[in-house]
Design an enzyme around this catalytic site. Structure first.
Site, PDB file in Angstrom:
ATOM      1  N   LYS A  53       0.957  -1.360   0.037  1.00  0.00           N
ATOM      2  CA  LYS A  53      -0.077   0.195  -0.007  1.00  0.00           C
ATOM      3  C   LYS A  53       0.934   1.130   0.079  1.00  0.00           C
ATOM      4  O   LYS A  53       0.502   2.255  -0.779  1.00  0.00           O
ATOM      5  CB  LYS A  53      -1.119   0.217   1.141  1.00  0.00           C
ATOM      6  CG  LYS A  53      -2.024   1.081   1.290  1.00  0.00           C
ATOM      7  CD  LYS A  53      -2.897   0.963   2.398  1.00  0.00           C
ATOM      8  CE  LYS A  53      -2.653   1.020   3.675  1.00  0.00           C
ATOM      9  NZ  LYS A  53      -3.760   1.443   4.494  1.00  0.00           N
ATOM     10  N   ASP A 112       2.711  -0.967  12.014  1.00  0.00           N
ATOM     11  CA  ASP A 112       1.495  -1.305  11.306  1.00  0.00           C
ATOM     12  C   ASP A 112       1.283  -2.856  11.523  1.00  0.00           C
ATOM     13  O   ASP A 112       0.083  -3.281  11.194  1.00  0.00           O
ATOM     14  CB  ASP A 112       1.544  -1.265   9.661  1.00  0.00           C
ATOM     15  CG  ASP A 112       1.314   0.307   9.537  1.00  0.00           C
ATOM     16  OD1 ASP A 112       0.887   1.059  10.231  1.00  0.00           O
ATOM     17  OD2 ASP A 112       1.661   0.753   8.391  1.00  0.00           O
TER      18      ASP A 112
END
Length: 444
Positions: free
Chosen positions: A23, A317
């Site tokens: 991403k 993350d």
């Protein structure tokens, strides 16, 4: 109506799987390709809602973009001064990366723009980006408490600065470097700890000089970017769910292919290996300036660890699923220095602690992390609070639960991992996706 997951307990994960494209790299490829001169061709692009939001924002500013079609995107760059004033608000959806990086890029444009997003994004703090940008001469208005929407009054008079980050953040660093492309003089950012360096690597791929010395990275304003070809590797943040799944489920043997192993992103590998995980890197290679490899993970008994502070920014993350690994490990795992987790798509410390406790895990939240004692745990209903990584983490947790786990508010999984349920089923998770009535959320 909302989306929920129901996951049956137990199981084994086996086979081969390629998770969606990275991403972070997908966002940056669209941004830099748009302000480059010439045509940039991207393969492996993540067709998730966050990256598509970035693509649509640049289309709204006059950039011709073809695709995506099976991960292929063609960006016809308009040059560093070719963006046009948008005629509507720029909707970042759920993407904090889009909003924070665009705040820097748009600060140097000769027009005003408004960055907004969904209800979750509009609750997230933006002052840590807007305040250092103000030092460069940017004028950005926020809603109360420094939250979105952001009104960016662009200017051609930005000035380079030397800025030291108080908290390690790749998004803040990248916002300042993108503003620095449009500033007079040199912009330098010094980090307290290493963070992902995709912006620096990609700027170099587009032919833009980047100077790095120790913990400081600098750019000179006024340069030009030349179009190039970008191959996006599989996202290690998405692979992390299956690395933990393979580690905790007895009998597992799973290979994840073409995964990005950028040194600024492999904290999850280092932490899992310290916990005793059996992970092998195979066929390492370079693709478009980014290192990639195939990762083979086999079940292994995990042990609790104290996570070294220097690894925290490199795995920020991945902590939702690392907390699940800790719940399955023998002994105690302690994470500190992770206050960044408080300002993600949810307060990931509070939300993960709440969910783990509902399953019977000993989880003690702290201001900057969590203390977890591993052991057996049950099933139950947990609320992801609309956080894609929390939802997927609790799906993985079912592999070691003694009862089924139902996870509420899972629609946002599509922001980073479209097709997660099908991918999870393909390697052995017994997971179903349902449309369900929205339910009240417990306190966090």
């Amino acid at each position: 109506m909302s989306t929920l997951y129901r996951v049956k307990p137990g199981g084994t994960v086996r086979g081969r799987l390629r998770v969606p494209g990275d991403k972070s790299i997908s966002h940056r490829a669209i941004m830099l390709g748009s302000i480059a001169e010439g045509t940039t061709r991207i393969t492996g692009f993540l067709e998730g809602e966050d990256a598509l939001a970035t693509m649509n924002i640049f289309r709204a500013m006059g950039v011709p973009i073809e695709g995506p079609v099976q991960g292929r995107v063609t960006v016809h760059g308009v040059g560093s001064r070719g963006l046009r004033a948008p005629t509507r608000e720029l909707d970042c959806g759920n993407s904090g990366t889009s909003m924070r990086l665009l705040a820097g890029l748009l600060a140097g444009q000769p027009f005003t723009s408004v960055l907004t997003g969904d209800a979750s994004l509009r609750r997230r703090p933006m002052r840590r980006v807007t305040e250092p940008l103000a030092r460069m001469g940017a004028r950005i208005e926020t809603a109360p408490e420094g939250r979105p929407p952001l009104t960016v009054y662009g200017t051609t008079r930005l000035k380079g600065v030397e800025h030291t980050l108080r908290v390690a953040s790749a998004q803040v660093k990248s916002a300042l470097l993108l503003a620095g492309l449009y500033a007079s003089g040199r912009t330098c950012v010094t980090e307290p700890a290493p963070t992902r360096d995709h912006t620096e690597r990609m700027l170099r791929a587009f032919g833009y000089p980047v100077l790095s010395s120790g913990s400081t990275v600098c750019v000179e304003g006024g340069g030009r970017l030349a179009a190039c070809e970008i191959e996006v590797p599989a996202d290690i943040s998405s692979a992390a769910f299956f690395l933990v799944a393979g580690s905790i489920a007895p009998g597992s043997d799973l290979t994840l292919t073409h995964v990005g192993i950028n040194p600024s992103r492999i904290g999850v590998l280092e932490i899992l290996k310290r916990m005793g995980a059996d992970i092998t890197l195979m066929n390492p290679r370079q693709v478009g300036g980014e290192p990639v490899a195939d990762l083979r993970v086999r079940h292994a008994p995990l042990k609790g660890v104290e996570v070294p502070p220097e690894l925290v920014p490199l795995a920020i993350d991945e902590f939702p699923v690392l907390f699940v690994a800790a719940a399955c490990a023998e002994g105690e795992t302690v994470v500190t220095g992770a206050e960044e987790l408080r300002v993600k798509e949810s307060d990931r410390i509070a939300v993960m602690a709440q969910g783990l406790r509902r399953l019977g895990v000993e989880a003690q939240p702290m201001p900057d992390g969590m203390r977890i004692r591993g052991g057996a745990y049950g099933g139950g209903v947990v609320d992801s609070h609309g956080d894609h990584r929390v939802a997927m983490a609790f799906a993985v947790a079912a592999l070691r639960a003694s009862g089924p786990i139902e996870i509420l508010d899972c629609a946002n999984v599509a922001t980073s991992f479209p097709g997660f349920v099908l991918a999870a089923r393909s390697v052995g998770l017994d997971i179903e996706e349902h449309a369900g009535e929205g339910q009240p959320r417990g306190e966090t």
